[in-house]
Scaffold this active site. Structure first.
Site, PDB file in Angstrom:
ATOM      1  CG  ASP A  54       0.584  83.827  43.882  1.00 24.78           C
ATOM      2  OD1 ASP A  54       0.899  83.510  45.351  1.00 24.78           O
ATOM      3  OD2 ASP A  54       0.798  83.874  43.245  1.00 24.78           O
ATOM      4  CG  HIS A  55      -2.366  81.361  44.686  1.00 23.16           C
ATOM      5  ND1 HIS A  55      -2.324  80.798  44.130  1.00 23.16           N
ATOM      6  CD2 HIS A  55      -1.521  81.576  44.863  1.00 23.16           C
ATOM      7  CE1 HIS A  55      -1.847  80.208  43.320  1.00 23.16           C
ATOM      8  NE2 HIS A  55      -0.762  81.052  44.026  1.00 23.16           N
TER       9      HIS A  55
ATOM     10  CG  ASP B  99       1.667  78.715  43.299  1.00 26.25           C
ATOM     11  OD1 ASP B  99       0.274  78.947  42.488  1.00 26.25           O
ATOM     12  OD2 ASP B  99       1.863  79.034  44.164  1.00 26.25           O
TER      13      ASP B  99
ATOM     14  CG  HIS C 116       1.306  81.383  48.956  1.00 30.94           C
ATOM     15  ND1 HIS C 116       2.219  80.737  47.907  1.00 30.94           N
ATOM     16  CD2 HIS C 116       2.495  81.219  49.818  1.00 30.94           C
ATOM     17  CE1 HIS C 116       3.435  80.099  49.276  1.00 30.94           C
ATOM     18  NE2 HIS C 116       3.324  80.516  50.514  1.00 30.94           N
TER      19      HIS C 116
ATOM     20  CG  HIS D  99       3.609  75.587  46.511  1.00 29.72           C
ATOM     21  ND1 HIS D  99       5.064  76.469  46.411  1.00 29.72           N
ATOM     22  CD2 HIS D  99       2.558  76.748  46.943  1.00 29.72           C
ATOM     23  CE1 HIS D  99       4.674  78.117  46.075  1.00 29.72           C
ATOM     24  NE2 HIS D  99       2.783  78.005  46.772  1.00 29.72           N
TER      25      HIS D  99
ATOM     26  CG  HIS E 172      -1.919  78.052  48.190  1.00 30.50           C
ATOM     27  ND1 HIS E 172      -1.581  77.414  46.685  1.00 30.50           N
ATOM     28  CD2 HIS E 172      -0.533  78.035  48.008  1.00 30.50           C
ATOM     29  CE1 HIS E 172      -0.781  78.179  46.194  1.00 30.50           C
ATOM     30  NE2 HIS E 172      -0.154  78.825  46.991  1.00 30.50           N
TER      31      HIS E 172
ATOM     32  CG  HIS F 225       2.100  80.790  39.254  1.00 34.64           C
ATOM     33  ND1 HIS F 225       2.328  82.650  39.200  1.00 34.64           N
ATOM     34  CD2 HIS F 225       1.615  80.556  40.264  1.00 34.64           C
ATOM     35  CE1 HIS F 225       2.090  82.521  40.507  1.00 34.64           C
ATOM     36  NE2 HIS F 225       1.547  81.776  41.070  1.00 34.64           N
TER      37      HIS F 225
HETATM   38 FE    FE Z   1       1.416  81.223  43.628  1.00 29.98          FE
HETATM   39 ZN    ZN Z   2       1.930  79.415  46.236  1.00 29.45          ZN
END
Ligand code: FE
Ligand code: ZN
Length: 258
Positions: free
Chosen positions: A56-57, A130, A54, A108, A52, A168
């Site tokens: 942090d990905h 996530d 985001h 998410h 996805h 995570h």
């Molecule tokens: Fe994340």
């Molecule tokens: Zn995420």
């Protein structure tokens, strides 16, 4: 085949799957830990799988693409660093001699996908970003509880021995909440103690197993009467026969839980 959980940021794992020469990385929010792991092991990066959009990905995607020439794959319905091969439900990615099947798991984010490899050496592998965490699920940023319920149903139907590779290390906080929902779940109490020990040693609690998640994760147990009753204890208007309504109540409860 080797599976590594490369730590990044405060609590992300960048999953690196490799054989003797080639590697695949999932959700590289940072490039450096991946480049270092590739260099240490003398590996060539074949593919980058994104679940996805985001940061942090995807934060390391561009640097990794430029450094390695790896092909980037990602959700057709989300904007991730282009160019990438857009994927949706039922499509497959071939890498490391294996086939990774794409599952649409919105909730998410609106276009979130997961990657499932059925024949992986050592048991099936799921990279779920996530969407599903050990003992929990992702927050509903762009999707509805009904979408997340359907997504989790799809994941929960995967084989018992599926290794669940979440993005995570949220396990201890999730299990604390899970114990508030199901204080009488013996398997949950046992698993919590195991995870406390792992974390005290600085070890990851992941990957988890699907059979375990079905037994301990309240978000996979929205049709269990005690779980539904606990959700209704938090939000009394909850229709306890409606799994998505139970999930919505659990998610709300968890958002404010410390
Ligand atoms: Fe994340
Ligand atoms: Zn995420």
């Amino acid at each position: 085949m080797n599976l590594l959980a490369l730590p990044a940021f405060a609590d992300n794992y960048l999953w690196l799957l490799h054989d003797a020469h080639e590697a695949v990385v999932v959700d590289p929010g940072q490039a450096e830990p991946v480049l270092q792991a590739l260099q240490e092991r003398g590996l060539r990066l074949q593919a980058i799988l994104v679940t996805h959009h985001h940061g942090d990905h995807v934060g390391g995607v561009e640097t990794l693409r430029q450094a390695t020439g790896a092909t980037v794959y990602g959700p057709a319905r989300e904007a991730i660093p282009a160019p990438f091969v857009p994927l949706a439900q039922g499509q497959t990615v071939q890498a490391l001699g294996y086939s990774f099947t794409v599952l649409d798991v919105p909730g998410h984010t609106a276009g979130h996908i997961a990657y499932f490899c059925a024949q992986a050496e050592g048991g099936p592998l799921l990279f779920c970003g996530d969407t599903l965490f050990s003992g929990g699920c992702g927050r509903l940023f762009e999707g509805t509880a009904a979408q997340m319920q359907a997504s989790l149903d799809q994941l929960a139907a995967l084989p018992d021995d599926t290794r669940v590779c979440c993005a995570h290390e949220y396990t201890l906080a999730n299990l604390k909440f899970a114990r508030a929902v199901e204080p009488g779940n013996g398997e949950l109490l046992h698993y919590s103690a195991q995870c406390e020990t792992l974390r005290a040693q600085g070890l990851p609690t992941l990957p988890s197993r699907m059979t375990l998640e079905r037994a301990i994760n309240p978000f996979l147990r929205t049709r269990v009467p005690t779980v539904a009753a606990a959700a209704a204890g938090f939000a009394p208007s909850t229709d306890t026969r409606d799994a998505a309504a139970v999930l919505a109540a659990l998610r709300e409860w968890k958002n404010g839980f410390r």
